[in-house]
Design a protein around this motif. Structure first.
Motif, PDB file in Angstrom:
ATOM      1  N   ALA A  10       0.834  -1.209   0.000  1.00  0.00           N
ATOM      2  CA  ALA A  10       0.000   0.000   0.000  1.00  0.00           C
ATOM      3  C   ALA A  10       0.865   1.253   0.000  1.00  0.00           C
ATOM      4  N   ALA A  11       1.948   1.235   0.776  1.00  0.00           N
ATOM      5  CA  ALA A  11       2.867   2.371   0.779  1.00  0.00           C
ATOM      6  C   ALA A  11       3.492   2.556  -0.598  1.00  0.00           C
ATOM      7  N   PHE A  12       3.823   1.447  -1.253  1.00  0.00           N
ATOM      8  CA  PHE A  12       4.413   1.507  -2.588  1.00  0.00           C
ATOM      9  C   PHE A  12       3.437   2.093  -3.600  1.00  0.00           C
ATOM     10  N   VAL A  13       2.179   1.734  -3.504  1.00  0.00           N
ATOM     11  CA  VAL A  13       1.166   2.272  -4.414  1.00  0.00           C
ATOM     12  C   VAL A  13       1.054   3.787  -4.248  1.00  0.00           C
ATOM     13  N   SER A  14       0.988   4.258  -3.008  1.00  0.00           N
ATOM     14  CA  SER A  14       0.893   5.703  -2.773  1.00  0.00           C
ATOM     15  C   SER A  14       2.150   6.424  -3.230  1.00  0.00           C
ATOM     16  N   ALA A  28      -5.109   8.321  -1.497  1.00  0.00           N
ATOM     17  CA  ALA A  28      -6.378   7.587  -1.551  1.00  0.00           C
ATOM     18  C   ALA A  28      -6.199   6.207  -2.176  1.00  0.00           C
ATOM     19  N   ALA A  29      -5.341   6.103  -3.193  1.00  0.00           N
ATOM     20  CA  ALA A  29      -5.141   4.820  -3.865  1.00  0.00           C
ATOM     21  C   ALA A  29      -4.525   3.799  -2.910  1.00  0.00           C
ATOM     22  N   GLY A  30      -3.459   4.183  -2.224  1.00  0.00           N
ATOM     23  CA  GLY A  30      -2.845   3.266  -1.273  1.00  0.00           C
ATOM     24  C   GLY A  30      -3.749   2.963  -0.094  1.00  0.00           C
ATOM     25  N   LEU A  31      -4.489   3.980   0.347  1.00  0.00           N
ATOM     26  CA  LEU A  31      -5.402   3.797   1.474  1.00  0.00           C
ATOM     27  C   LEU A  31      -6.514   2.813   1.126  1.00  0.00           C
ATOM     28  N   ALA A  32      -7.057   2.908  -0.084  1.00  0.00           N
ATOM     29  CA  ALA A  32      -8.109   1.991  -0.510  1.00  0.00           C
ATOM     30  C   ALA A  32      -7.595   0.547  -0.515  1.00  0.00           C
ATOM     31  N   LEU A  33      -6.359   0.364  -0.997  1.00  0.00           N
ATOM     32  CA  LEU A  33      -5.790  -0.987  -1.015  1.00  0.00           C
ATOM     33  C   LEU A  33      -5.587  -1.514   0.395  1.00  0.00           C
ATOM     34  N   ARG A  34      -5.041  -0.683   1.272  1.00  0.00           N
ATOM     35  CA  ARG A  34      -4.778  -1.138   2.643  1.00  0.00           C
ATOM     36  C   ARG A  34      -6.068  -1.433   3.388  1.00  0.00           C
TER      37      ARG A  34
END
Length: 207
Positions: A157-161, A184-190
């Motif tokens: 998730a950190a990598f995505v953000s 928001a992208a990383g947060l949605a995944l996490r």
């Protein structure tokens, strides 16, 4: 050397990340029945650990040594935990709030690295370091298994953000939408990983 132009949003990201990670550190000390001094130490180390390693890699003074708000925020969080029962901090609640700090800090770390002239790929890695290393330091000091040793989508998730932030800044897209969208992208995944127990497949190849 370029500076990261301060904005209210980045300032909020910074304090939010520090506060959330300080909370997780203080709660570890609380569950171990430690003294307030130990609790405050855990809050500070967890809150600033990732950002400190990032700044050392960039070659600049640690951010919390120059910001008058960081250490007081960690102390206030430790006081909050000291005067409240641990049952108030359900595990899932902490996981969800930790995800906010994780992704916001990953974006902040990436943006800061790029502002100091770091290339996009290393900047993404610095964003991941900013978001995750504080928790690793906390777990090592507490003698607990690190979340890095579990297949949870945490670093992912950190990598995505961080990647979303680097891509947006590379193409010179408007900064604020990039920061919000990447977070928001990383947060949605996490959050999805927490909600539905999503994990990465472990290594299973026979030697």
């Amino acid at each position: 050397m370029p500076e990261l132009i301060p904005t209210p949003l980045l300032g909020a990201f910074d304090l939010l990340g520090v506060a959330v990670f300080a909370l997780s550190g203080a709660l570890v000390a609380a569950r171990e029945k430690q003294t307030f001094v130990t609790m405050a130490f855990f809050a500070l180390v967890t809150g600033v650990g990732g950002g400190t390693v990032r700044d050392l890699l960039i070659g600049i003074p640690a951010f919390w040594a120059r910001d008058p708000w960081i250490a007081p925020v960690c102390l206030i969080v430790a006081l909050l935990v000291w005067f409240t029962p641990t049952r108030w901090w359900e595990r899932k609640v902490l996981d969800y709030t930790d995800a906010v700090g994780l992704t916001a800090y990953a974006v902040l770390g990436t943006a800061k690295a790029i502002a100091y002239g770091i290339a996009p790929v290393p900047a993404v890695l610095m964003g991941v370091i900013t978001g995750t290393v504080g928790g690793v330091i906390r777990d090592v000091i507490a003698g607990r298994p690190s979340i890095l040793m579990r297949p949870e989508m945490y670093v992912t998730a950190a990598f995505v953000s961080a990647s979303g932030c680097a891509i947006g800044l590379y193409f010179d897209w408007p900064r604020v939408p990039v920061w919000i969208g990447a977070t928001a992208a990383g947060l949605a995944l996490r959050w999805a990983a927490i909600r539905w127990s999503l994990v990465l497949p472990p290594y299973s190849r026979n030697q």
